[in-house]
Enzyme design. Structure first.
Site, PDB file in Angstrom:
ATOM      1  N   LYS A  13       0.836  -1.216   0.000  1.00  0.00           N
ATOM      2  CA  LYS A  13       0.000   0.000   0.000  1.00  0.00           C
ATOM      3  C   LYS A  13       0.865   1.257   0.000  1.00  0.00           C
ATOM      4  O   LYS A  13       0.689   2.159  -0.801  1.00  0.00           O
ATOM      5  CB  LYS A  13      -0.931   0.015   1.227  1.00  0.00           C
ATOM      6  CG  LYS A  13      -1.777  -1.232   1.377  1.00  0.00           C
ATOM      7  CD  LYS A  13      -2.659  -1.192   2.616  1.00  0.00           C
ATOM      8  CE  LYS A  13      -1.923  -1.199   3.938  1.00  0.00           C
ATOM      9  NZ  LYS A  13      -1.211  -2.469   4.278  1.00  0.00           N
ATOM     10  N   ARG A  88     -10.302   0.309   8.624  1.00  0.00           N
ATOM     11  CA  ARG A  88      -9.785  -1.015   8.943  1.00  0.00           C
ATOM     12  C   ARG A  88     -10.776  -1.846   9.735  1.00  0.00           C
ATOM     13  O   ARG A  88     -10.478  -2.980  10.082  1.00  0.00           O
ATOM     14  CB  ARG A  88      -8.554  -0.830   9.813  1.00  0.00           C
ATOM     15  CG  ARG A  88      -7.243  -1.184   9.173  1.00  0.00           C
ATOM     16  CD  ARG A  88      -6.241  -0.857  10.254  1.00  0.00           C
ATOM     17  NE  ARG A  88      -4.998  -1.500  10.135  1.00  0.00           N
ATOM     18  CZ  ARG A  88      -3.938  -0.971   9.525  1.00  0.00           C
ATOM     19  NH1 ARG A  88      -4.040   0.154   8.876  1.00  0.00           N
ATOM     20  NH2 ARG A  88      -2.809  -1.599   9.553  1.00  0.00           N
ATOM     21  N   ARG A 127      12.156  -4.543   5.425  1.00  0.00           N
ATOM     22  CA  ARG A 127      11.790  -3.141   5.109  1.00  0.00           C
ATOM     23  C   ARG A 127      12.606  -2.142   5.911  1.00  0.00           C
ATOM     24  O   ARG A 127      12.817  -2.292   7.099  1.00  0.00           O
ATOM     25  CB  ARG A 127      10.310  -2.920   5.412  1.00  0.00           C
ATOM     26  CG  ARG A 127       9.923  -1.433   5.361  1.00  0.00           C
ATOM     27  CD  ARG A 127       8.456  -1.199   5.275  1.00  0.00           C
ATOM     28  NE  ARG A 127       7.723  -1.768   6.391  1.00  0.00           N
ATOM     29  CZ  ARG A 127       6.402  -1.774   6.462  1.00  0.00           C
ATOM     30  NH1 ARG A 127       5.693  -1.252   5.487  1.00  0.00           N
ATOM     31  NH2 ARG A 127       5.811  -2.304   7.500  1.00  0.00           N
ATOM     32  N   ARG A 160      10.808  -0.151  11.417  1.00  0.00           N
ATOM     33  CA  ARG A 160       9.653   0.073  12.286  1.00  0.00           C
ATOM     34  C   ARG A 160       9.684  -0.910  13.444  1.00  0.00           C
ATOM     35  O   ARG A 160      10.026  -2.064  13.276  1.00  0.00           O
ATOM     36  CB  ARG A 160       8.360  -0.105  11.483  1.00  0.00           C
ATOM     37  CG  ARG A 160       7.839   1.193  10.908  1.00  0.00           C
ATOM     38  CD  ARG A 160       6.737   0.982   9.907  1.00  0.00           C
ATOM     39  NE  ARG A 160       5.601   0.221  10.394  1.00  0.00           N
ATOM     40  CZ  ARG A 160       4.502   0.005   9.669  1.00  0.00           C
ATOM     41  NH1 ARG A 160       4.415   0.499   8.438  1.00  0.00           N
ATOM     42  NH2 ARG A 160       3.513  -0.703  10.174  1.00  0.00           N
ATOM     43  N   ARG A 171      -0.566  -8.620  13.709  1.00  0.00           N
ATOM     44  CA  ARG A 171      -1.098  -7.685  12.701  1.00  0.00           C
ATOM     45  C   ARG A 171      -1.911  -8.442  11.657  1.00  0.00           C
ATOM     46  O   ARG A 171      -2.957  -7.971  11.203  1.00  0.00           O
ATOM     47  CB  ARG A 171       0.063  -6.907  12.059  1.00  0.00           C
ATOM     48  CG  ARG A 171       0.685  -5.906  13.031  1.00  0.00           C
ATOM     49  CD  ARG A 171       2.093  -5.490  12.615  1.00  0.00           C
ATOM     50  NE  ARG A 171       2.119  -4.762  11.360  1.00  0.00           N
ATOM     51  CZ  ARG A 171       3.231  -4.528  10.663  1.00  0.00           C
ATOM     52  NH1 ARG A 171       4.400  -4.980  11.108  1.00  0.00           N
ATOM     53  NH2 ARG A 171       3.177  -3.854   9.531  1.00  0.00           N
TER      54      ARG A 171
HETATM   55  P1  AP5 Z   1       4.863  -1.458   1.998  1.00  0.00           P
HETATM   56  O1  AP5 Z   1       4.373  -0.848   0.736  1.00  0.00           O
HETATM   57  O2  AP5 Z   1       5.604  -0.573   2.940  1.00  0.00           O
HETATM   58  O3  AP5 Z   1       3.674  -2.222   2.743  1.00  0.00           O
HETATM   59  P2  AP5 Z   1       2.275  -1.690   3.312  1.00  0.00           P
HETATM   60  O4  AP5 Z   1       1.178  -2.382   2.580  1.00  0.00           O
HETATM   61  O5  AP5 Z   1       2.241  -0.203   3.343  1.00  0.00           O
HETATM   62  O6  AP5 Z   1       2.361  -2.361   4.757  1.00  0.00           O
HETATM   63  P3  AP5 Z   1       2.334  -1.739   6.223  1.00  0.00           P
HETATM   64  O7  AP5 Z   1       3.160  -2.679   7.059  1.00  0.00           O
HETATM   65  O8  AP5 Z   1       2.703  -0.312   6.252  1.00  0.00           O
HETATM   66  O9  AP5 Z   1       0.826  -1.925   6.564  1.00  0.00           O
HETATM   67  P4  AP5 Z   1       0.151  -1.988   7.915  1.00  0.00           P
HETATM   68  O10 AP5 Z   1      -1.249  -1.988   7.508  1.00  0.00           O
HETATM   69  O11 AP5 Z   1       0.564  -3.123   8.777  1.00  0.00           O
HETATM   70  O12 AP5 Z   1       0.715  -0.712   8.701  1.00  0.00           O
HETATM   71  P5  AP5 Z   1       0.096   0.722   9.038  1.00  0.00           P
HETATM   72  O13 AP5 Z   1       1.206   1.681   9.041  1.00  0.00           O
HETATM   73  O14 AP5 Z   1      -1.092   1.000   8.204  1.00  0.00           O
HETATM   74  O15 AP5 Z   1       5.785  -2.715   1.600  1.00  0.00           O
HETATM   75  C1  AP5 Z   1       6.428  -3.518   2.568  1.00  0.00           C
HETATM   76  C2  AP5 Z   1       7.837  -3.893   2.105  1.00  0.00           C
HETATM   77  O16 AP5 Z   1       7.759  -4.715   0.939  1.00  0.00           O
HETATM   78  C3  AP5 Z   1       8.709  -2.700   1.723  1.00  0.00           C
HETATM   79  O17 AP5 Z   1      10.028  -2.928   2.144  1.00  0.00           O
HETATM   80  C4  AP5 Z   1       8.620  -2.652   0.191  1.00  0.00           C
HETATM   81  O18 AP5 Z   1       9.810  -2.141  -0.387  1.00  0.00           O
HETATM   82  C5  AP5 Z   1       8.399  -4.106  -0.181  1.00  0.00           C
HETATM   83  N1  AP5 Z   1       7.485  -4.269  -1.316  1.00  0.00           N
HETATM   84  C6  AP5 Z   1       6.360  -3.531  -1.576  1.00  0.00           C
HETATM   85  N2  AP5 Z   1       5.756  -3.981  -2.699  1.00  0.00           N
HETATM   86  C7  AP5 Z   1       6.498  -5.031  -3.136  1.00  0.00           C
HETATM   87  C8  AP5 Z   1       6.369  -5.925  -4.256  1.00  0.00           C
HETATM   88  N3  AP5 Z   1       5.354  -5.816  -5.132  1.00  0.00           N
HETATM   89  N4  AP5 Z   1       7.309  -6.897  -4.408  1.00  0.00           N
HETATM   90  C9  AP5 Z   1       8.346  -7.021  -3.516  1.00  0.00           C
HETATM   91  N5  AP5 Z   1       8.512  -6.194  -2.455  1.00  0.00           N
HETATM   92  C10 AP5 Z   1       7.602  -5.215  -2.259  1.00  0.00           C
HETATM   93  O19 AP5 Z   1      -0.445   0.504  10.535  1.00  0.00           O
HETATM   94  C11 AP5 Z   1       0.425   0.316  11.620  1.00  0.00           C
HETATM   95  C12 AP5 Z   1      -0.355   0.227  12.929  1.00  0.00           C
HETATM   96  O20 AP5 Z   1      -1.061   1.470  13.170  1.00  0.00           O
HETATM   97  C13 AP5 Z   1      -1.457  -0.846  12.995  1.00  0.00           C
HETATM   98  O21 AP5 Z   1      -0.943  -2.094  13.373  1.00  0.00           O
HETATM   99  C14 AP5 Z   1      -2.410  -0.244  14.041  1.00  0.00           C
HETATM  100  O22 AP5 Z   1      -1.926  -0.447  15.350  1.00  0.00           O
HETATM  101  C15 AP5 Z   1      -2.350   1.245  13.751  1.00  0.00           C
HETATM  102  N6  AP5 Z   1      -3.393   1.689  12.785  1.00  0.00           N
HETATM  103  C16 AP5 Z   1      -3.177   2.248  11.553  1.00  0.00           C
HETATM  104  N7  AP5 Z   1      -4.348   2.531  10.931  1.00  0.00           N
HETATM  105  C17 AP5 Z   1      -5.337   2.138  11.785  1.00  0.00           C
HETATM  106  C18 AP5 Z   1      -6.760   2.147  11.719  1.00  0.00           C
HETATM  107  N8  AP5 Z   1      -7.415   2.621  10.617  1.00  0.00           N
HETATM  108  N9  AP5 Z   1      -7.464   1.658  12.771  1.00  0.00           N
HETATM  109  C19 AP5 Z   1      -6.832   1.187  13.874  1.00  0.00           C
HETATM  110  N10 AP5 Z   1      -5.484   1.134  14.006  1.00  0.00           N
HETATM  111  C20 AP5 Z   1      -4.734   1.610  12.973  1.00  0.00           C
HETATM  112 ZN    ZN Z   2       2.245   1.235   4.937  1.00  0.00          ZN
END
Ligand code: AP5
Ligand code: ZN
Length: 214
Positions: A13, A88, A127, A160, A171
């Site tokens: 994402k 979410r 990452r 992170r 997660r």
């Molecule tokens: P990357 O693109 O960074 O992945 P992402 O989908 O953004 O994954 P996240 O880990 O950021 O998602 P998340 O939902 O767990 O975290 P969030 O910050 O939202 O890619 C990952 C890696 O793979 C990178 O190194 C990249 O280079 C590589 N990559 C990407 N695409 C690739 C491909 N096609 N092929 C190969 N490699 C690839 O949330 C964090 C925390 O915040 C949650 O756990 C929760 O506690 C809280 N939170 C956030 N939003 C909410 C909400 N709405 N409600 C409640 N709690 C929330």
């Molecule tokens: Zn992300």
């Protein structure tokens, strides 16, 4: 356009968001990024969110709905936006739809980053991010030009706190239990496009473009 990106941790994402943002001139609202900034700055919001985030659990609906409500008032978000990591839970989705209905708008498309859980551990544990810009690297799939430093600024990259194999398990559990029903919620409205997120980044970008042009 008004877009939502939904997918498990590491599904891409945050990698695809800047590309969509630049092409369509949309504002990018990532609740995870906003929460991490609040935790780093030790704001009252950050203090409340930290424990859940460290454990890989979701932060309360009220907290994140409040953040999004505030952020969407920005003039740059009036024409369109990309929501990355929100909604979410079904409660968050209902609240979002209420907010948009008040403005006479609605979600145009939900991009569902579909991927097998087994691929995600390698993506998450490899990452590295540049915190101030949000630029994301991967030791194997998207290495920086020099190890450990950002290509543009030369500043150090960090990992992170929740990017460990153990926290990833929680997660993923939260994703399957609480977030997958959100995909179902929008599927009933006929706005979901499913993307093969296991493909290499450039191929996923092509799939995103296809989904957004149809
Ligand atoms: P990357 O693109 O960074 O992945 P992402 O989908 O953004 O994954 P996240 O880990 O950021 O998602 P998340 O939902 O767990 O975290 P969030 O910050 O939202 O890619 C990952 C890696 O793979 C990178 O190194 C990249 O280079 C590589 N990559 C990407 N695409 C690739 C491909 N096609 N092929 C190969 N490699 C690839 O949330 C964090 C925390 O915040 C949650 O756990 C929760 O506690 C809280 N939170 C956030 N939003 C909410 C909400 N709405 N409600 C409640 N709690 C929330
Ligand atoms: Zn992300």
């Amino acid at each position: 356009k008004r877009l939502i990106l939904i997918g498990p941790p590491g599904s891409g994402k945050g990698t695809q968001s800047p590309l969509i943002k630049d092409e369509y001139c949309l504002c990018h609202l990532a609740t995870g990024d906003m929460l991490r900034a609040a935790v780093a700055a030790k704001t009252p919001l950050g203090i409340k969110a930290k424990e859940a985030m460290d454990q890989g659990a979701l932060v309360s609906d009220d907290l994140v709905v409040g953040i999004i409500d505030e952020a969407m008032k920005k003039p740059s978000c009036q024409k369109g936006f990309i929501l990355d990591g929100f909604p979410r839970t079904v409660v968050q989705a209902e609240k979002l739809d209420e907010m948009l209905a008040k403005q006479g708008t609605k979600i145009d498309k939900v991009l569902d980053f579909a991927i097998d859980d087994a691929i995600l551990e390698e993506r998450i544990t490899g990452r590295w991010i540049h915190p101030s810009s949000g630029r994301t690297y991967h030791t194997k799939f998207a290495p920086p030009k020099a190890p450990g430093v950002d290509d543009v600024t030369g500043e150090p990259l960090i990992q992170r706190k929740d990017d460990t194999a153990a926290v990833l398990k929680s997660r993923l559990e939260a994703f399957h239990k609480q977030t997958e029903p959100v995909i179902e919620y929008y599927a009933k409205k006929g706005v979901v496009a499913r993307l093969p997120a296991e493909k290499p980044p450039k191929e996923v970008t092509v799939e995103v473009q296809k989904a957004l042009s149809s």
